[in-house]
Design a protein around this motif. Sequence first.
Motif, PDB file in Angstrom:
ATOM      1  N   LYS A 198      -4.522   2.861 -25.161  1.00 25.80           N
ATOM      2  CA  LYS A 198      -4.476   2.003 -23.965  1.00 25.80           C
ATOM      3  C   LYS A 198      -3.102   1.999 -23.301  1.00 25.80           C
ATOM      4  O   LYS A 198      -2.590   0.969 -22.867  1.00 25.80           O
ATOM      5  CB  LYS A 198      -4.900   0.565 -24.313  1.00 25.80           C
ATOM      6  N   THR A 199      -2.480   3.164 -23.248  1.00 27.25           N
ATOM      7  CA  THR A 199      -1.177   3.310 -22.614  1.00 27.25           C
ATOM      8  C   THR A 199      -1.302   3.145 -21.097  1.00 27.25           C
ATOM      9  O   THR A 199      -2.191   3.753 -20.498  1.00 27.25           O
ATOM     10  CB  THR A 199      -0.612   4.717 -22.912  1.00 27.25           C
ATOM     11  N   PRO A 200      -0.443   2.334 -20.467  1.00 20.55           N
ATOM     12  CA  PRO A 200      -0.500   2.184 -19.002  1.00 20.55           C
ATOM     13  C   PRO A 200       0.108   3.398 -18.310  1.00 20.55           C
ATOM     14  O   PRO A 200       1.212   3.342 -17.770  1.00 20.55           O
ATOM     15  CB  PRO A 200       0.301   0.910 -18.738  1.00 20.55           C
ATOM     16  N   VAL A 201      -0.622   4.495 -18.317  1.00 19.43           N
ATOM     17  CA  VAL A 201      -0.102   5.787 -17.866  1.00 19.43           C
ATOM     18  C   VAL A 201       0.420   5.742 -16.437  1.00 19.43           C
ATOM     19  O   VAL A 201       1.519   6.228 -16.152  1.00 19.43           O
ATOM     20  CB  VAL A 201      -1.212   6.857 -17.983  1.00 19.43           C
ATOM     21  N   ASP A 257       0.824  -1.214   0.000  1.00 22.77           N
ATOM     22  CA  ASP A 257       0.000   0.000   0.000  1.00 22.77           C
ATOM     23  C   ASP A 257       0.858   1.265   0.000  1.00 22.77           C
ATOM     24  O   ASP A 257       0.346   2.362  -0.207  1.00 22.77           O
ATOM     25  CB  ASP A 257      -0.900   0.034   1.242  1.00 22.77           C
ATOM     26  N   PHE A 258       2.147   1.094   0.277  1.00 25.90           N
ATOM     27  CA  PHE A 258       3.033   2.264   0.388  1.00 25.90           C
ATOM     28  C   PHE A 258       4.118   2.163  -0.666  1.00 25.90           C
ATOM     29  O   PHE A 258       4.846   1.169  -0.716  1.00 25.90           O
ATOM     30  CB  PHE A 258       3.645   2.313   1.790  1.00 25.90           C
ATOM     31  N   HIS A 259       4.222   3.187  -1.492  1.00 25.88           N
ATOM     32  CA  HIS A 259       5.203   3.156  -2.569  1.00 25.88           C
ATOM     33  C   HIS A 259       6.624   3.120  -2.028  1.00 25.88           C
ATOM     34  O   HIS A 259       6.927   3.794  -1.038  1.00 25.88           O
ATOM     35  CB  HIS A 259       5.055   4.388  -3.470  1.00 25.88           C
ATOM     36  N   SER A 260       7.468   2.346  -2.689  1.00 26.60           N
ATOM     37  CA  SER A 260       8.905   2.291  -2.397  1.00 26.60           C
ATOM     38  C   SER A 260       9.211   1.895  -0.965  1.00 26.60           C
ATOM     39  O   SER A 260      10.206   2.333  -0.412  1.00 26.60           O
ATOM     40  CB  SER A 260       9.591   3.642  -2.674  1.00 26.60           C
ATOM     41  N   LEU A 265       4.220   6.445 -15.166  1.00 24.50           N
ATOM     42  CA  LEU A 265       4.521   7.581 -14.297  1.00 24.50           C
ATOM     43  C   LEU A 265       5.270   7.130 -13.044  1.00 24.50           C
ATOM     44  O   LEU A 265       6.236   7.768 -12.613  1.00 24.50           O
ATOM     45  CB  LEU A 265       3.228   8.314 -13.919  1.00 24.50           C
ATOM     46  N   ARG A 266       4.844   6.011 -12.471  1.00 30.02           N
ATOM     47  CA  ARG A 266       5.522   5.522 -11.267  1.00 30.02           C
ATOM     48  C   ARG A 266       6.966   5.151 -11.584  1.00 30.02           C
ATOM     49  O   ARG A 266       7.870   5.411 -10.808  1.00 30.02           O
ATOM     50  CB  ARG A 266       4.737   4.351 -10.670  1.00 30.02           C
ATOM     51  N   GLN A 267       7.173   4.560 -12.772  1.00 31.57           N
ATOM     52  CA  GLN A 267       8.546   4.255 -13.200  1.00 31.57           C
ATOM     53  C   GLN A 267       9.389   5.515 -13.193  1.00 31.57           C
ATOM     54  O   GLN A 267      10.515   5.538 -12.699  1.00 31.57           O
ATOM     55  CB  GLN A 267       8.548   3.728 -14.633  1.00 31.57           C
ATOM     56  N   GLY A 268       8.825   6.569 -13.767  1.00 30.73           N
ATOM     57  CA  GLY A 268       9.539   7.836 -13.841  1.00 30.73           C
ATOM     58  C   GLY A 268       9.859   8.365 -12.457  1.00 30.73           C
ATOM     59  O   GLY A 268      10.980   8.807 -12.182  1.00 30.73           O
ATOM     60  N   LEU A 269       8.870   8.314 -11.553  1.00 33.04           N
ATOM     61  CA  LEU A 269       9.081   8.818 -10.193  1.00 33.04           C
ATOM     62  C   LEU A 269      10.162   8.005  -9.491  1.00 33.04           C
ATOM     63  O   LEU A 269      11.006   8.557  -8.784  1.00 33.04           O
ATOM     64  CB  LEU A 269       7.759   8.759  -9.410  1.00 33.04           C
ATOM     65  N   ASN A 270      10.138   6.686  -9.711  1.00 38.05           N
ATOM     66  CA  ASN A 270      11.162   5.834  -9.091  1.00 38.05           C
ATOM     67  C   ASN A 270      12.556   6.157  -9.625  1.00 38.05           C
ATOM     68  O   ASN A 270      13.513   6.259  -8.865  1.00 38.05           O
ATOM     69  CB  ASN A 270      10.847   4.356  -9.329  1.00 38.05           C
ATOM     70  N   THR A 271      12.639   6.311 -10.965  1.00 34.34           N
ATOM     71  CA  THR A 271      13.927   6.637 -11.578  1.00 34.34           C
ATOM     72  C   THR A 271      14.476   7.922 -10.981  1.00 34.34           C
ATOM     73  O   THR A 271      15.653   8.026 -10.615  1.00 34.34           O
ATOM     74  CB  THR A 271      13.753   6.855 -13.095  1.00 34.34           C
ATOM     75  N   LEU A 272      13.614   8.899 -10.877  1.00 30.75           N
ATOM     76  CA  LEU A 272      14.031  10.206 -10.397  1.00 30.75           C
ATOM     77  C   LEU A 272      14.519  10.129  -8.956  1.00 30.75           C
ATOM     78  O   LEU A 272      15.546  10.713  -8.595  1.00 30.75           O
ATOM     79  CB  LEU A 272      12.838  11.163 -10.501  1.00 30.75           C
ATOM     80  N   ARG A 273      13.792   9.392  -8.136  1.00 29.80           N
ATOM     81  CA  ARG A 273      14.179   9.271  -6.725  1.00 29.80           C
ATOM     82  C   ARG A 273      15.532   8.605  -6.591  1.00 29.80           C
ATOM     83  O   ARG A 273      16.368   9.025  -5.816  1.00 29.80           O
ATOM     84  CB  ARG A 273      13.130   8.453  -5.971  1.00 29.80           C
ATOM     85  N   LYS A 300       6.342  10.641 -22.439  1.00 27.11           N
ATOM     86  CA  LYS A 300       7.366  10.255 -23.405  1.00 27.11           C
ATOM     87  C   LYS A 300       8.756  10.438 -22.814  1.00 27.11           C
ATOM     88  O   LYS A 300       9.642   9.623 -23.042  1.00 27.11           O
ATOM     89  CB  LYS A 300       7.223  11.082 -24.691  1.00 27.11           C
ATOM     90  N   SER A 301       8.944  11.514 -22.040  1.00 29.98           N
ATOM     91  CA  SER A 301      10.262  11.720 -21.439  1.00 29.98           C
ATOM     92  C   SER A 301      10.568  10.596 -20.455  1.00 29.98           C
ATOM     93  O   SER A 301      11.723  10.219 -20.281  1.00 29.98           O
ATOM     94  CB  SER A 301      10.338  13.087 -20.755  1.00 29.98           C
ATOM     95  N   ILE A 302       9.535  10.063 -19.812  1.00 33.30           N
ATOM     96  CA  ILE A 302       9.759   8.944 -18.888  1.00 33.30           C
ATOM     97  C   ILE A 302      10.122   7.684 -19.677  1.00 33.30           C
ATOM     98  O   ILE A 302      11.040   6.952 -19.320  1.00 33.30           O
ATOM     99  CB  ILE A 302       8.511   8.686 -18.027  1.00 33.30           C
ATOM    100  N   ILE A 303       9.388   7.469 -20.780  1.00 32.71           N
ATOM    101  CA  ILE A 303       9.620   6.257 -21.572  1.00 32.71           C
ATOM    102  C   ILE A 303      11.055   6.234 -22.105  1.00 32.71           C
ATOM    103  O   ILE A 303      11.684   5.182 -22.156  1.00 32.71           O
ATOM    104  CB  ILE A 303       8.579   6.160 -22.715  1.00 32.71           C
ATOM    105  N   VAL A 304      11.588   7.396 -22.493  1.00 33.66           N
ATOM    106  CA  VAL A 304      12.961   7.418 -23.003  1.00 33.66           C
ATOM    107  C   VAL A 304      13.978   7.716 -21.900  1.00 33.66           C
ATOM    108  O   VAL A 304      15.153   7.921 -22.174  1.00 33.66           O
ATOM    109  CB  VAL A 304      13.141   8.435 -24.156  1.00 33.66           C
ATOM    110  N   ASP A 305      13.499   7.758 -20.629  1.00 37.81           N
ATOM    111  CA  ASP A 305      14.410   7.887 -19.494  1.00 37.81           C
ATOM    112  C   ASP A 305      15.190   9.194 -19.480  1.00 37.81           C
ATOM    113  O   ASP A 305      16.357   9.217 -19.107  1.00 37.81           O
ATOM    114  CB  ASP A 305      15.411   6.709 -19.516  1.00 37.81           C
TER     115      ASP A 305
END
Lengths: 450, 392
Positions: A431-434, A38-41, A438-446, A398-403
């Motif tokens: 049907k993009t898994p938005v 229930d809690f991210h990361s 987004l969570r991938q992007g947030l994780n990468t950034l953290r 898109k910026s998240i997808i290309v890292d």
Amino acid sequence: MSEIIKIRKGLDIKLKGKADKIFIKAPRSKTYAVKPIDFHSLTPKIVAKPCDEVKVGSVLFYDKYRPEIKYTSPVSGIVQTIVRGERRRIVEVVIEDDGKDTAESFLQGDPGKLTREQIAENLLESGLWPVIQQRPYGIVAAPNDVPKAIFISGFDTAPLAPDYDFIMKDTEEDFQTGIDALAKLTDGEIHLSLDASYPAAKTYTNAKNVVRHLFKGPHPTGNVGIQIHKISPINKDEIYWTVKPQDVVAIGKLFKTGKYDPNVIVALSGSEVKKPVYYKLIRGAQITPVIEDNLLKENVRLISGNVLTGRQISNEGYIGFSDSQLTVIPEGDHYEFIGWVLPGLKKFSVSKTYLSWLTPNREYRLDTNLSGGERPFVMTGEYEKVVPMDIFPVQLLKSIIVDDIDKMEQLGIYEVIEEDLALCEFICASKTPVQTVLRQGLNTLRKELE
Amino acid sequence: MSALRRYIDKIKPNVEEGGKFHLFKSTFEAFETFLFVPNTVTKSGTHIRDAMDMKRTMFLVVIAMIPALLFGIWNTGYHHFLALGIDASFWEMIWYGFIRVFPIIVVSYVVGLGTEFVFAQIRGHEVAEGFLVSGMLIPLVMPVDVPLWMVALATVFAVIIGKEVFGGVGMNILNPALTARAFLFFAYPSQMSGDAVWIGGLRRGMETVDGFSGATILGQAAQNNSEFVNGIGEAYSSWNMFLGNIPGSIGETSTLAILLGAFILIATGVGSWKIIFSVFAGGAVMGLLLNTFAVNEFMEVPFWEHLLLGGFAFGAVFMATDPVSATQSERGKWIYGFLIGFLAILIRVLNPAYPEGVMLAILLMNVFAPLIDHYVVENNIRKRLKRAKVQA
């Protein structure tokens, strides 16, 4: 009171099965669970072993990287199992309830007279600290941070969302105590956003020590992220905290009684529920007693939370830590013959590509069918209609997808978490898994910043 | 339908991993999902989804092109019999038009989808629906007398060079259907322009009434004629240009039919009204400028007639609105559309080599679309940075 902030962009998805405003005290569940997922990361470090005896407020596990943040039991009894998922990741810690509610004791007192350290300590020890979420990232707040401000959204606009004015009835005193406690944690203001469409509950209107804001508009107006964006948008290196109204009440009760009070009100809603009503439950309750003999059909999806951001749970699953809603909708695992050609009077679409737009007030019984296959981005201008923020959602994704971390920052990834872009995922013709992206992007950034 | 479903379920294992015909998985899936919306359910994120998908979107664009197609079929017959000097009935015109236009559509779809299937197979992904639209667009922008092998060649070129080399649907830079037309225009100019290609049968040396000319209005304007006449010398009114009983590519002549399509696109939310509107606005502005500084007959053609002539309306409604090759930002759409209209009329009037400027203007702006988006997005980024500085 301040002027009304009107929001035009967004979308109200009208679903069948709104909960009637009746309280039912549900029979007690046999088991209860606290779910690290229930809690991210969160990487949990288990304290309570199976067969250990626990009380209300006993520590079950803590955050491996921030050991001061503890997660505690909502009931008294014995730890039954620790359920692990893929790669031995801990999914849930299950406690067998003994029904006695013997509780651990915590600090009791007027938050106004306590220091910031005492308040933080009390929240951390009792296991209530995790109700405080941090923006950016939407993770549990760090106890050492001093947030610029704390935001509370007093209402929810998600599909079939519970009516907070109803839930918050008769909680005036505890809510105020909770606010007073939170006020000690920030140097800034506590912002409380209310729905301007109808008169707010007394709990809200009488609350002191808060700055009230009025909002009016379709979903996601009730999302705290949208409200922050309109009131004081998040910049790089700024930290804001958010708390949900019921959790503020729980904080208030902690300081009043010195006990961790795990009671919450949960709306049972959705087209497949016989009697959609409000239940008084305990956090992490197994949902079986609530849905037993209360469902219209077998093949359903049970969601802890709303249909946009909630988590799928099983018949024997447990309600999420901070969820105030349980939704039941039909599964959509069926084929439809040339469904994409048919007029589609019963299909919901924000576009007018199906004839259902002829009946705008209809309530829909939507199922979980994906309605198509996943494709690359093709359509444009869709997302922008449901994101009431000065943000370019497609470009951000898109910026998240290309890292591209620089671009993510520049395009304002700090300002959003999944729930803010959930409607994009709903309407996306490709049907993009938005939310996943987004969570991938947030994780990468953290990871990059730590 | 359950019998059909059972049959599909029965043969499905053959194309799954390890099956005899695994090689044809993409092709099988394309047909299966064409017949049945799949039973896939949501796994992550939102549990419910909007009913609109790529198939529905593309299907609606095709529907929107039907009025232009039907009119084009009639118009083909009408001009054929006008050239022959025969008084034919409505249905005779439709029939002639049908037997001329239908083969072009068949060739375009069969060749294009065939190429798509091969690529999907090689890459191992699902067949994308984009070609449903391109396959109809290509015939509509062809002159009716175009040889079928050219249609096939252009289609293959469009799918491979226009789309697949960039990674397939959603990744292309240029509008594939326009790529097909531009390819033919430059590779086989004699079959794609001039006076003889617009009337069904004319290029094959059929007997016409004396003095018949198949010149389009733009062809006549480029010669600096001040009066526009049809094949047998009767004057055209602006009304003709609007209704569309003038020579031209199959689907481009009737502004009325195209506007019907525009209405469908805008009402369903599939096409961007911002682009459509601003293309017309850009064209009108350039037309007005040319009218003001007119030094020859072509420059004096009233600006609103320019919007009715050639492929202007068709380009604005069906080509410029392709979401993949257009700008993606909402503000960018205004700029993008305006410049298309503006440049289209500029090229049309001032460049005597290409009386049809729309195609080139759209392709040019396709190339510039990412640049426009870049500046719009930069603007947003700057605003955010500024906000952070003011606060700090």
